[in-house]
Structures are given as C-alpha cells and as structure tokens.
Design a protein around this motif. Structure first.
Motif, mmCIF file in Angstrom:
data_model
loop_
_atom_site.group_PDB
_atom_site.id
_atom_site.type_symbol
_atom_site.label_atom_id
_atom_site.label_comp_id
_atom_site.label_asym_id
_atom_site.label_seq_id
_atom_site.Cartn_x
_atom_site.Cartn_y
_atom_site.Cartn_z
ATOM 1 N N VAL A 363 -25.174 38.948 -59.312
ATOM 2 C CA VAL A 363 -23.846 38.846 -60.291
ATOM 3 C C VAL A 363 -22.777 38.247 -59.862
ATOM 4 O O VAL A 363 -22.428 38.438 -58.921
ATOM 5 N N ASN A 365 -19.595 37.242 -61.654
ATOM 6 C CA ASN A 365 -18.593 36.928 -62.796
ATOM 7 C C ASN A 365 -17.570 36.157 -62.970
ATOM 8 O O ASN A 365 -17.206 35.624 -61.700
ATOM 9 N N ASN A 383 -19.884 38.638 -66.757
ATOM 10 C CA ASN A 383 -20.945 39.046 -65.835
ATOM 11 C C ASN A 383 -22.459 37.950 -65.867
ATOM 12 O O ASN A 383 -23.162 38.361 -66.533
#
Length: 407
Positions: A363, A365, A383
């Motif tokens: 992930v 961000n 995200n």
C-alpha cells in the motif's frame, strides 16, 4: 380364417399404434428460468436517467446498467428498474432490494464503509445552475446570503456552506425537478449538483437556466453493490472496462450527455476500490529485495523521476500505471488551471505483504500538499494498492488500484 383375421388385426393395431407414437409431439425439455436483475436508478436526472413517455427509463446511467446486465447474462426485458433516491441507496443495497445501483453514485470513503463500488465509469464535478440572466453568481464564493437548493440526502450544499459561503441558505427538495422549479420561480438563487446532472436541466430549460461552468469538486461515479460482494464488484468492473474499450461508452456519452452540452472528461481509469486493508507483514519475513523495490517506487515518484519509476514497472502495464498516477494527482490536472501548479504530493509505503516467494502486495499512501482548503473535496488523499511479481529475479510493479481517503 378366423386365425388369419386375428393376426391381421394385431398387425393393423401395431401399425396404427406405431403411427400414433410417431406422430405424437415430444414433450419439451423444461427451460431454466431466465436470469433477472433488479437495478436501482435515478428517475429525475435528464441525460443520466429519466422515465420516458412510455414509462421506460433512458439515459447514460441506464445504458451503462443495461450493458453491465448483458455482460452478466441478463437481457433488458428481464431487468426490474427501481428508483434509488440518494437517501435510500445504501439501505436498498444492503437489504437486498436491488442487485446494484447505477445512479450518479459518487465513490467516497464514507460510503465505502457501507457499500462496495465497481468503477468508476464517469467523472463529474459539483457546479451551479442559475437563471439565464443571472450575472452575480459565477462561483460558489458568490453564494453568501443567497438561497440554494439541492436534493435530500445530498452533501453538495453542505460542502458549499463549509468551504465557500458560510452564510448560504439551504433548501432541500425530494427531486432536482422541484429545485429547478424553485429556481425558475425565484424561490432560490441557484441549484447545486454535479455538472452532468445540471447540464440536463439547462438543456430542458434552454434559454431560462444555465450552468455556471466552474467545477469545484471531482466526483467519481461508481456502480454500488452490497458491501463485501467482491465477486459481483469484480464482474461489473470488467464489464465497465469492456464498455469503454469497445466504444459503447463513447456512443452512450454522445447520445445522452454531449447532446445536453456536458463536456465530459476522458473515460476514467477503472479499478475496484479495495474493501479490505492490506495488513503489514513483519519486515523480517520479507524478501529484502522486495522491501528495496517498494521503497524505490515511493522514492522515484516523490522525486518525479518517472524514468526511474518505469524501470520498476512491468512493461506491459507501464502506460496504465502512469495514467492512474497522473490522473489523480493535482500537479498534472489541467482543469483548474494555475491555482494548483504548486500543489505537491508525498508517497509513503504503509504496508507490504508477501504471500509467496514470487508475489507481493503493498500500500502506497499519497498525501497532497499545498492544495487550497476549498479544493480538498476535489483532491482526496489516496491509498494505492500495488501488486508486485518477481520476474527473472527482479521485483516489478504490475498492477495498481486506488482507494480514496477522506481528507
């Protein structure tokens, strides 16, 4: 003679019986029941979805829903249409009253807590509808001490009050048609909704109403499905991609929306908004080269080193990944002009997981910087969820999805 006659009678009976059996129609095999769908739509949005004189719905959202249904194996005559007003949509999905909703349904982080989304299939933005001879309202900042109308369940007017004009007077109606009537009669000074909806009313009341033409949010319309129905979400997303690729999306756009004066953006990058967070793994269990590559993805994008970034990406998906990153980043947006030329972003890896030696998920961000507060609903933090594959000993980023985070 008696014996011969008896034998002949038997022969005659057998022949007649055989003929009767041959002539008798064969019973038809039972047919499986036709597949059906119940689809939620709006009924008061010219160009997107309205009921025609024959009672049948028509519009861009309707064409999109029919196309999706076809890809799911359901013919138009086996669709049941049900009105889905903004305040009803989540309940209709989660109590099973509808199978999916196609009704100018914006993907937001708050709504993703209640339903799942496939898409997006259209990009729109909040704007203002005013009387044709209005000369004092050009932007939402001009609405101080003015009266505006929107539909019940919409957050559009609250956004204006919070970010642009704190003294605006709010009126809500059940339908946009009622808001338009109030605007024409002078009860309110403006109607606020997404530009694609307002364009339909400007066309309907040509010469009486007009769209201001200053989009101040960015809305990504998705197809809503019951929360957690990942299988249906994925099938609908595939259908939307096919609709765009085979030209059906463009034809529906030209038929229903461009004719209203709506100037669409390009077809959106389509993805499945992830429903489940990626849990971070213990760094000690991860391949060190994997950790290095995920950090390099963040570092090259933060430095705007796109040549270096592309060396980390699978060649066959590099263009798609470039498109989704630039499409949702303020500095590359050309719609709002110089007001956002200094806007920036920072990418941070927040989770990495490695289910097997050759695949991994991470992930990334994205937080935006130097974006004016009033445009925080235009640029939501994101995200990105990426999939990496090890090829010939090297990790490569091969897919990228996005999930929008409330500011």
């Amino acid at each position: 003679m008696k014996r011969v006659f008896y034998t002949g009678s038997i022969a005659t009976v057998l022949v007649l019986t055989a003929c009767a059996l041959q002539a008798a129609p064969k019973p038809e095999a039972p047919q499986p029941p036709a597949r059906t769908l119940t689809i939620g739509i709006a009924e008061d949005q010219p160009g997107l979805s309205t009921r025609g004189p024959d009672g049948r719905p028509r519009g861009f959202d309707v064409d999109t829903a029919v196309y999706i249904a076809g890809r799911l194996g359901v013919d138009p005559e086996h669709i049941t249409w049900r009105e889905a007003r903004p305040e009803q949509r989540e309940a209709l999905l989660n109590n099973g009253s509808v199978d999916f909703i196609a009704a100018s349904y914006s993907i937001t982080a708050a709504r993703q807590q209640q339903v799942s989304f496939a898409g997006p299939y259209l990009i729109a933005g909040q704007d203002l509808l005013v009387r044709h001879n209005e000369r004092h309202i050009d932007r939402p900042e001009d609405l101080h001490d003015r009266a505006i109308c929107t539909t019940a369940g919409s957050t559009a007017a609250d956004h204006i009050r919070r970010s642009f004009a704190r003294t605006v007077e709010l009126t809500t109606r059940d339908t946009y048609s009622e808001c338009a009537a109030d605007l024409i009669s002078g009860v309110v000074d403006a109607v606020t909704a997404d530009d694609v909806i307002l364009a339909g009313f400007a066309k309907k009341y040509d010469g009486t109403l007009r769209v201001v033409g200053h989009q101040f949010t960015r809305e990504r319309y998705g197809i809503g499905v019951r929360k957690g129905d990942i299988a249906l979400q994925a099938r609908i997303t595939d259908a939307i991609r096919t609709m765009i690729d085979d030209g059906s999306w463009r034809r529906a756009m030209e038929t229903h929306l461009t004719a209203n004066g709506f100037r669409p953006q390009a077809a959106p990058v389509v993805f499945n908004a992830p429903d489940r967070p990626v849990p971070p793994a213990d760094p000690a269990t991860l391949d060190p080269d994997l950790v290095r590559v995920t950090n390099a993805v963040a570092a090259t994008s933060n430095a705007h080193d796109w040549e270096g970034f592309r060396t980390l990406v699978c060649p066959e998906t590099a263009n798609d990944i470039d498109e989704i990153v630039t499409h949702y980043t303020p500095r590359y947006d050309t719609h709002l002009g110089p007001e956002l030329t200094t806007a920036g972003f920072t990418h941070t890896v927040t989770a990495v997981t490695q289910p097997d030696p050759d695949t991994a998920t991470f992930v990334l961000n994205e937080k935006f910087t130097d974006v004016p507060d009033k445009y925080r609903n235009y640029f939501k933090d994101i995200n990105y969820t990426g999939t990496l594959i090890r090829r010939e000993g090297s990790w490569k980023l091969c897919t990228l999805n996005a999930d929008f985070v409330e500011p």
